[in-house]
Structure formats: structure tokens, C-alpha cells
Motif scaffolding. Structure first.
Motif, PDB file in Angstrom:
ATOM      1  N   ILE A 175      -1.236   7.756   5.637  1.00 23.20           N
ATOM      2  CA  ILE A 175      -1.650   6.144   6.521  1.00 23.20           C
ATOM      3  C   ILE A 175      -2.139   5.707   5.149  1.00 23.20           C
ATOM      4  O   ILE A 175      -2.441   5.838   4.254  1.00 23.20           O
ATOM      5  N   PHE A 176      -1.970   4.287   5.302  1.00 22.40           N
ATOM      6  CA  PHE A 176      -2.503   3.360   3.861  1.00 22.40           C
ATOM      7  C   PHE A 176      -3.522   3.025   4.314  1.00 22.40           C
ATOM      8  O   PHE A 176      -3.372   1.957   5.101  1.00 22.40           O
ATOM      9  N   TYR A 177      -4.145   2.904   3.103  1.00 25.47           N
ATOM     10  CA  TYR A 177      -5.616   2.389   3.141  1.00 25.47           C
ATOM     11  C   TYR A 177      -5.521   0.953   2.139  1.00 25.47           C
ATOM     12  O   TYR A 177      -5.793   1.308   1.282  1.00 25.47           O
ATOM     13  N   GLU A 178      -5.350  -0.235   2.649  1.00 26.44           N
ATOM     14  CA  GLU A 178      -5.250  -1.196   1.923  1.00 26.44           C
ATOM     15  C   GLU A 178      -6.260  -2.254   0.540  1.00 26.44           C
ATOM     16  O   GLU A 178      -5.573  -2.698  -0.035  1.00 26.44           O
ATOM     17  N   GLN A 179      -6.977  -1.955   1.404  1.00 25.09           N
ATOM     18  CA  GLN A 179      -8.348  -2.244   0.926  1.00 25.09           C
ATOM     19  C   GLN A 179      -8.381  -2.127  -0.535  1.00 25.09           C
ATOM     20  O   GLN A 179      -7.858  -1.167  -1.302  1.00 25.09           O
TER      21      GLN A 179
END
Ligand SMILES: C[S@@+](CC[C@H](N)C(=O)[O-])C[C@H]1O[C@@H](n2cnc3c(N)ncnc32)[C@H](O)[C@@H]1O
Length: 261
Positions: free
Chosen positions: A246-250
């Protein structure tokens, strides 16, 4: 007739738009004078990491718009957080450190999976490494971290010492592409934060050592700006059935990859 229907749709859309604007005005708190740099936690003097009250961050939408600060539970934790705070305020220039919120995520994931061995590619002055150590003190774990630049490596050694976590850390000075091939034993968590073109090479060399249920994290995962190497890395971690990503974009943008059991 068709013209009439179109006119009605246009009027309804217009009214809905106005209603939406009014609702936003009523629900939004007043914008605090906070810079984007502060929101991202890239640290300016004065931001600090004192005991935190949750607050809604203006300019953000969705569930992630609440921000809090770490609250030390013990004197030892307080000391480590104060070193991180000092590094944040006084050492960031040229160090390419993760933002505070990413550091907190690293600590949280490390402690959550009970990591005994974390491997970090790209030590810099030790900022993210100290976030890992906050967790590793509690999991009885250790950090192996790689840095090619002698000046940053020496600064990192100093910082690990003054945070009191130097005994948890093995700092390997040299080219990580070469040095990681000497690594033995099982790894619980890998953090890749060095030369972007090398991300896939690090993944290929380190993922066989990661235990099933372990994590591989990579920093600055953003397709914006077309960073070379990142697209290949994203492809590698999203097309392999052994991995779940998954990509945590913060913050600086972190990919979180689980090596499936
Ligand atoms: C983005 S900084 C790391 C920041 C650090 N993780 C933090 O948040 O405090 C990247 C670091 O990787 C180092 N680096 C670049 N290529 C490397 C390589 N081949 N082997 C080891 N370190 C490397 C750079 O010298 C730099 O200090």
C-alpha cells in the motif's frame, strides 16, 4: 423539451454547488497560519514535538487531517524525542531526513510487528534511525544502517550516542549495494531511503532475507516528477504475488510492503 431538461440540470447543478460551498464554510475551522513545511513536518525551528493535542489541520481533507504530537511515556523516551527535536530544528539542512510524521510511522510499524532486526539503507545523520530505535528499545531489537557519505555517517554516530541508542545500532559505512550482500540472518523490516535508481536492486537483494510477515518500506515513493527508479520499484512491489503493497502518501510518501506468509 430537451433544452428544458438541460436547463433544469444546469440550475440544479448550480444550486448544489452553492449549497456545497455554504456547507464547507460552516464546517471548516478557520485556517491557522501554518506553512506547508510545518504540515509536512519538515521541521522549522519552533515547531517542536512537545506533548501533543490533536488538532485538525487546515488544507487537508479526509481522515488524515488530524495531527498529534508524540507524548513521552518515560524519561528515556523524553530524552530521545528531545534529540530528535534538536536534529529537526538544527540539522535538517542537507540531510534529506524523513518528515516527523514519517519517523513516527516508522517507529509505530517497527514496534507493532515486534521487529528484532531493522535494516535501513541511507542513514544520513541518523534521524530516521533514531525513530527506529525508539521502537527497538522496546522490542529488544537492533538496527543495521548503511551510509556511503563519511561526514553524514560520523554525524549519525554522534547523534546515536547522544540519544543513548548507539548500542542498538550497527552503522556500515560504504556502498550499500555491495555491503548488503554480506548481511546474514533474518530481517523483520527493511527501510529503503537512498539512491532512487537503486531501490529495485535493494529490494531484490534484501527481500529474500525478510521473514514472512515482515515489512519492506521505501521512502519518497511518488510518481510526481518522474523520479528515475521509482516507477520500476513500484512495478516490482505491485506485481509480485508474494507481496502486498500500500502507499501512504502523507509526509514524504512511503510504500509499505508486506512479505506474505
Ligand atoms: C534521503 S537520505 C537518508 C535520510 C535518512 N533515512 C533520514 O531520514 O534521516 C539518503 C542517504 O543515502 C545515502 N546514500 C546514497 N547512496 C548510497 C549508497 N549507495 N549506499 C549507502 N548510502 C547511500 C546518502 O549519502 C544519504 O545520506
Amino acid at each position: 423539451m430537451l433544452k428544458k431538461i438541460m436547463l433544469v440540470i444546469a440550475v440544479v447543478a448550480l444550486l448544489a454547488g452553492v449549497a456545497n460551498l455554504i456547507a464547507q464554510d460552516e464546517n471548516d475551522e478557520p485556517a491557522a497560519p501554518q506553512t506547508q513545511r510545518q504540515r509536512r513536518g519538515t521541521g522549522r525551528p519552533g515547531r517542536g514535538m512537545g506533548p501533543g493535542q490533536g488538532r485538525r489541520m487546515p488544507g487537508r481533507t479526509g481522515a488524515s487531517s488530524i495531527e498529534s504530537s508524540p507524548i513521552p511515556k518515560t524519561e528515556a523516551e523524553k530524552k530521545i524525542l528531545s534529540v530528535l527535536d534538536d536534529m529537526d530544528k538544527n540539522q535538517r539542512r542537507g540531510m534529506m531526513n524523513v518528515p516527523i510524521e514519517d519517523g513516527r510511522l516508522l517507529r509505530l510499524l517497527t514496534e507493532t510487528i515486534g521487529a528484532k532486526h531493522v535494516v535501513e539503507i541511507g542513514t544520513s545523520n541518523g534521524y530516521s534511525g533514531i525513530w527506529f530505535c525508539l521502537a527497538l528499545r522496546k522490542t529488544n531489537g537492533k538496527l543495521t544502517t548503511y551510509e556511503i557519505d563519511a561526514r553524514r555517517a560520523s554525524l549519525a554516530r554522534e547523534n546515536f550516542k547522544r540519544a543513548g541508542v548507539d548500542k542498538l545500532v550497527t552503522l556500515v559505512e560504504g556502498d550499500a549495494h555491495k555491503e548488503v550482500t554480506k548481511l546474514k540472518g533474518s530481517v523483520d523490516l527493511v527501510f529503503i531511503d537512498a539512491d532512487k535508481e537503486g531501490y529495485t536492486d535493494y529490494l531484490n537483494k534484501l527481500s529474500p532475507l525478510v521473514r514472512p510477515g515482515g515489512l519492506i518500506l521505501a521512502h519518497n515513493i511518488s510518481m510526481r516528477g518522474g523520479r528515475s527508479g521509482i516507477a520500476d520499484y513500484v512495478k516490482a512491489v505491485t506485481t509480485n504475488p508474494d507481496l502486498e503493497t500500500i502507499f501512504y502518501e502523507q509526509g514524504g510518501g512511503i510504500s509499505v510492503t508486506l512479505k506474505k506468509r
